[in-house]
Motif scaffolding. Structure first.
Motif, PDB file in Angstrom:
ATOM      1  N   ILE A 161     -35.348 -16.544   1.894  1.00 24.84           N
ATOM      2  CA  ILE A 161     -35.192 -17.419   0.176  1.00 24.84           C
ATOM      3  C   ILE A 161     -35.291 -16.703  -0.925  1.00 24.84           C
ATOM      4  N   LYS A 162     -36.774 -16.686  -0.314  1.00 18.91           N
ATOM      5  CA  LYS A 162     -37.181 -15.669  -1.479  1.00 18.91           C
ATOM      6  C   LYS A 162     -37.029 -14.144  -1.549  1.00 18.91           C
ATOM      7  N   TYR A 163     -37.064 -13.327  -0.423  1.00 17.34           N
ATOM      8  CA  TYR A 163     -36.390 -12.038  -0.514  1.00 17.34           C
ATOM      9  C   TYR A 163     -34.769 -12.194  -0.756  1.00 17.34           C
ATOM     10  N   ILE A 164     -33.382 -12.780  -0.503  1.00 18.08           N
ATOM     11  CA  ILE A 164     -32.983 -12.658  -1.329  1.00 18.08           C
ATOM     12  C   ILE A 164     -32.100 -12.925  -2.399  1.00 18.08           C
ATOM     13  N   MET A 165     -33.000 -14.371  -3.123  1.00 18.88           N
ATOM     14  CA  MET A 165     -33.392 -13.675  -4.319  1.00 18.88           C
ATOM     15  C   MET A 165     -34.002 -13.088  -5.561  1.00 18.88           C
ATOM     16  N   ASN A 166     -35.082 -12.688  -4.323  1.00 19.55           N
ATOM     17  CA  ASN A 166     -35.340 -11.232  -5.332  1.00 19.55           C
ATOM     18  C   ASN A 166     -34.163  -9.757  -6.086  1.00 19.55           C
ATOM     19  N   ILE A 167     -33.478  -9.960  -5.582  1.00 13.78           N
ATOM     20  CA  ILE A 167     -32.465  -8.360  -5.404  1.00 13.78           C
ATOM     21  C   ILE A 167     -31.422  -8.975  -6.542  1.00 13.78           C
TER      22      ILE A 167
END
Length: 294
Positions: A161-167
């Motif tokens: 989730i952190k990875y995706i929310m950073n894009i």
């Protein structure tokens, strides 16, 4: 934020990523993948500690301390809405009480990650997590036996989730991010850029049989499309983004797109992830996501 060493143990290999976060950018210094002996870890459960320790020693982790990512059926998660509370103990009690259907809760550890700091109900939406204490202890003992201090332990879903929310470009999309790890397929649904649901599927198809693999993946993707419609999210899934290993390559994605009626493609390299190496950063989404703080 200083450089962290992030370690994730998948079904097939150990992922070691060094890097740091600078605002919304993530600077990855190095990525190292070391294969592990088949069967020494199954669905996150360490079944052969000696063999796994040997694989970790082969990974030559150049650090005194590590941040570890865990995953598996021993990790239980759910999205819940909670009131805005400053008292951490009271909040954890509310979260623990939301897992009424879980037996032996005294043998579990409760934690959470804030997904939405202010939802429509005036509270917060959190990813609530329960993990068996014995499950965590196995990882702590493993890394202690290697002389490595554990700075933190996070779960794979939270790191995803952190990875995706950073894009940035995914901010308002409705899509599924799919991670292939040998014969395990993990699918995470984001609706209008927000996490909604995650499902882990054990693929029964022979990975060397293109037809078997194709038919099973089509069934899985169509089921998720139908699930999204049944949830009445008012947003249709527009894309399935794959990371990990699909042996048939881009032609396989094209055929999946035709069969499912939704775009299926390999996940592209996010511009927010800075890395000069040759490895595909999307194949290390959990370890890289572990470098990110929301």
């Amino acid at each position: 934020m200083g450089v962290k060493t992030s370690v994730y143990i998948s079904n097939g290999s150990v992922h070691v990523v060094k890097g740091s976060q600078a605002g919304q950018k993530v600077n990855v210094q190095s990525i190292n993948e070391t294969e592990i002996e088949e069967g020494c870890i199954l669905n996150g459960v360490i079944t052969d500690p000696a063999a796994l320790k040997q694989s970790l020693e082969s990974a030559h982790i150049d650090a005194k301390s590590v941040s570890v990512v865990i995953d598996g059926s021993s990790v239980i998660t759910k999205l819940i809405d909670v009131p805005m509370l400053r008292d951490q103990k009271s909040l954890l009690t509310i979260i623990a009480d939301s897992f009424q259907d879980i037996e032996n809760r005294d043998a579990m550890i409760t934690d959470y990650m804030v997904i939405d700091q202010q939802n429509e109900q005036g509270g917060a939406t959190v990813l609530a997590t329960m993990v068996e204490k014995d499950f965590l202890a196995e990882y702590i003992e493993l890394f202690q036996s290697l002389g490595l201090k554990i700075d933190s332990i996070d779960i794979a879903l939270a790191c995803m989730i952190k990875y995706i929310m950073n894009i940035n470009k995914l901010f308002e999309e409705t899509f599924v991010y799919a991670v292939m790890d040998r014969n395990t397929l993990t699918l995470t649904l984001f609706v209008d850029g927000n996490y909604r649901f995650s499902r882990r599927v054990r693929l029964m198809a022979d990975l060397n049989s293109k037809e078997e693999l194709f038919d099973e993946i089509v069934r899985v993707l169509l089921n998720l499309v139908q699930f999204n419609k049944s949830e009445k999210t008012n947003h249709d899934i527009t894309d399935f983004y794959f990371s990990g290993f699909l042996p048939a390559g881009h032609e396989f994605y094209f055929q999946l797109t035709e069969a499912v009626g939704v775009n299926v493609a390999a996940a592209s390299h996010p511009e927010e992830i800075k890395y000069k190496g040759t490895e595909n950063v999307n194949d290390f989404v959990y370890a890289i996501g572990n470098l990110i703080s929301l």
